[in-house]
Design an enzyme around this catalytic site. Structure first.
Site, mmCIF file in Angstrom:
data_model
loop_
_atom_site.group_PDB
_atom_site.id
_atom_site.type_symbol
_atom_site.label_atom_id
_atom_site.label_comp_id
_atom_site.label_asym_id
_atom_site.label_seq_id
_atom_site.Cartn_x
_atom_site.Cartn_y
_atom_site.Cartn_z
ATOM 1 N N HIS A 95 0.853 -1.225 -0.030
ATOM 2 C CA HIS A 95 -0.058 -0.033 -0.036
ATOM 3 C C HIS A 95 0.788 1.333 0.016
ATOM 4 O O HIS A 95 0.514 2.176 -0.302
ATOM 5 C CB HIS A 95 -0.958 0.054 1.080
ATOM 6 C CG HIS A 95 -0.403 0.288 2.505
ATOM 7 N ND1 HIS A 95 -0.231 -0.845 3.269
ATOM 8 C CD2 HIS A 95 -0.147 1.453 3.154
ATOM 9 C CE1 HIS A 95 0.352 -0.271 4.429
ATOM 10 N NE2 HIS A 95 0.433 1.029 4.418
ATOM 11 N N ASP A 126 0.218 -7.754 1.360
ATOM 12 C CA ASP A 126 0.528 -6.308 1.619
ATOM 13 C C ASP A 126 1.961 -6.204 1.735
ATOM 14 O O ASP A 126 2.507 -5.184 2.277
ATOM 15 C CB ASP A 126 -0.020 -5.639 2.853
ATOM 16 C CG ASP A 126 -0.124 -4.072 2.729
ATOM 17 O OD1 ASP A 126 0.237 -3.752 1.559
ATOM 18 O OD2 ASP A 126 -0.277 -3.307 3.697
ATOM 19 N N GLY A 202 3.309 6.687 7.988
ATOM 20 C CA GLY A 202 4.647 6.651 7.595
ATOM 21 C C GLY A 202 5.535 5.713 7.960
ATOM 22 O O GLY A 202 6.517 5.347 7.405
ATOM 23 N N SER A 204 4.530 2.649 7.896
ATOM 24 C CA SER A 204 4.350 1.417 7.188
ATOM 25 C C SER A 204 5.612 1.107 6.164
ATOM 26 O O SER A 204 6.270 1.887 5.368
ATOM 27 C CB SER A 204 3.249 1.611 6.194
ATOM 28 O OG SER A 204 1.934 1.897 6.936
ATOM 29 N N LEU A 261 -5.484 -26.019 -2.368
ATOM 30 C CA LEU A 261 -6.154 -27.258 -1.954
ATOM 31 C C LEU A 261 -7.217 -27.542 -2.766
ATOM 32 O O LEU A 261 -7.580 -28.575 -3.164
ATOM 33 C CB LEU A 261 -6.138 -27.536 -0.435
ATOM 34 C CG LEU A 261 -6.788 -28.725 -0.002
ATOM 35 C CD1 LEU A 261 -5.985 -29.972 -0.341
ATOM 36 C CD2 LEU A 261 -6.749 -28.827 1.506
ATOM 37 N N GLY A 262 -8.137 -26.453 -2.405
ATOM 38 C CA GLY A 262 -9.460 -26.728 -3.334
ATOM 39 C C GLY A 262 -10.656 -26.991 -2.307
ATOM 40 O O GLY A 262 -11.328 -28.037 -2.867
#
Length: 455
Positions: A95, A126, A202, A204, A261-262
């Protein structure tokens, strides 16, 4: 005697002073050694803005001024990053750099500015990797083991809160909790370290270090009271062990490939645990198996309880998602599952996580029944004889309080599949008030398991 008291007081003061000095040393060393690795990041983004229209967008004037002048503006966002090696690779948050047209990195030692290129981004974690072409004169940063972190352990955060004039701010605190999820989004892969070292906008992308000076996390988010963007003592960092896996893929491929995996899974509540005769609520319940998925080609079945992957115990469905996502497509995983009274080990070769895993909806025909049953439902047959469809829900009933809706399709009672209204009514008639019941329900193509006490 008076001299003795003065001597003792002086000795105690000296010991306390020396003790406090020793306490400070690790923090001073971490700050001194960690600062050169942390950079300030300025991300610029251009956007087009409509110039003020003196006619206030009155439709009458649109024919006269179809293309009213627009002008371009630049926006800037500030964040932090951590240099991870001499090649100029820097880890930060997605981000911080997302959709940026230009990224400027400011180094600590000589304050020089470099333009950085995006190597890869991963919105689901992220995280992002950017790179500068600079002569990095520091050794590769020491990576810690975030799995060894303990609640109460001291940590140090370094970043640029509130602007460049406060860059390389060092704060300290303790680990408040580990394994935090659903902080930013239920759709992302979150396993945050929660800590109370002050971080603010800031920070981040900045570093979270242990007292050995090892990088153990990337500061990412804060929690506030909803009215302020400032620190409230609740900060979150991405564990470095999770970041290592993402960094590896971003540097080599520019994108992250995750294991798949599904299966559709959900947590095990107290009622489901009782209905299945389980000893605990640990594990993840397999609600359904997606067609043409790795799971569909294995021996996994609906209602299996996955309690372990390889040698790692699974506490809940969020942990199972993370463990699978941390693996690579093509990896083989060994699942330990509970199925009735059996404990089985099932091998599955994982696939690649699809971008969109939508399930097809079922179309069924509604046929009203005459009266509400013990849990407060009226049901009807379906066109394909798969389950029964809810025609009506009695207000205040057990079904109503547990969120059942008209058009939901009940596929199973306990472990028995339902194929008709008469079969459903025969099975439901065996239950009385106070009994624990488990129902498998399909809504909009997605399946869930409900366990509750009938009242």
């Amino acid at each position: 005697m008076k001299f003795f008291k003065i001597f003792i007081s002086t000795l105690i003061f000296t010991v306390l002073l020396a003790s406090n000095h020793k306490f400070n040393v690790p923090f001073v060393e971490v700050a001194k050694n960690g600062n050169p690795y942390v950079v300030s990041i300025i991300a610029e983004k251009k956007y087009v803005e409509q110039q003020f229209n003196p006619f206030f967008n009155d439709p009458f004037f649109e024919d006269f001024f179809p293309d009213f002048p627009q002008f371009e503006r630049k926006g800037e966002s500030l964040g932090s990053g951590v240099i991870i090696d001499k090649k100029g690779y820097i880890i930060t948050n997605n981000h911080v750099v997302e959709d940026a047209d230009k990224i400027t990195v400011i180094l600590y030692n000589d304050k020089t500015e470099y333009e950085a290129n995006i190597i890869g981004v991963d919105p689901l974690s992220d995280l992002a990797i950017i790179q500068v072409e600079a002569d990095i004169k520091i050794p590769n940063i020491k990576m810690g083991d975030s799995d060894d972190l303990e609640v109460g352990e001291w940590v140090v955060a370094i970043g640029s809160p509130f602007g460049l004039h406060l860059n390389h701010t060092v704060t300290a605190g303790i680990v408040s909790a580990t394994g935090r999820s659903n902080v930013i989004s239920k759709l992302s892969y979150e396993d945050f370290i929660q800590h109370d070292a002050a971080i603010n906008p800031g920070n981040s992308g900045g570093a979270l270090l242990n007292l050995n000076g090892e990088l153990i996390g990337i500061n990412t988010a804060i929690a506030t009271d909803g009215y302020s963007r400032a620190n409230a003592g609740v900060g979150f960092a991405i564990p470095i062990n999770q970041a290592k896996r993402v960094v590896e893929d971003l540097i080599s491929d520019g994108a992250v490939s995750r294991g798949w995996l599904g299966v559709q899974i959900q947590p095990i509540n107290e009622e489901i645990s009782k209905a299945l005769g389980l000893d605990s609520m640990n594990g993840a319940l397999v609600v359904s198996i997606i067609d043409d998925s790795p799971a569909s080609e294995s021996d996994l079945m609906e209602d299996d309880i996955i309690v372990k992957v390889d040698n790692k115990d699974i506490e809940d469905q969020k942990e199972l998602m993370k463990v699978i996502a941390d693996k690579h497509p093509g990896d083989t995983a060994i699942f330990t599952v509970l199925r009735g009274d059996e404990k089985l080990r099932i091998s599955v070769k994982l696939g690649t996580r699809p971008i969109d895993g939508k399930l097809a909806n079922s179309n069924t025909k509604l046929e009203e029944s005459k009266s509400f049953d013990i849990i407060g439902l009226k049901v009807s047959n379906t066109e394909n004889s798969v389950g029964v469809k809810i025609a009506s829900v009695e207000k205040g009933s057990s079904a109503f309080r547990n969120g059942f809706r008209v058009d939901d399709v009940i596929l199973k009672i306990g472990r028995e599949s339902i194929t008709s209204k008469s079969q459903y009514e025969n099975l439901i008639s065996n239950y009385e008030k106070g009994d624990v019941i488990m129902l498998r329900v399909m809504r909009d193509g997605n399946q869930s398991v409900y366990g509750f006490t009938i009242n």
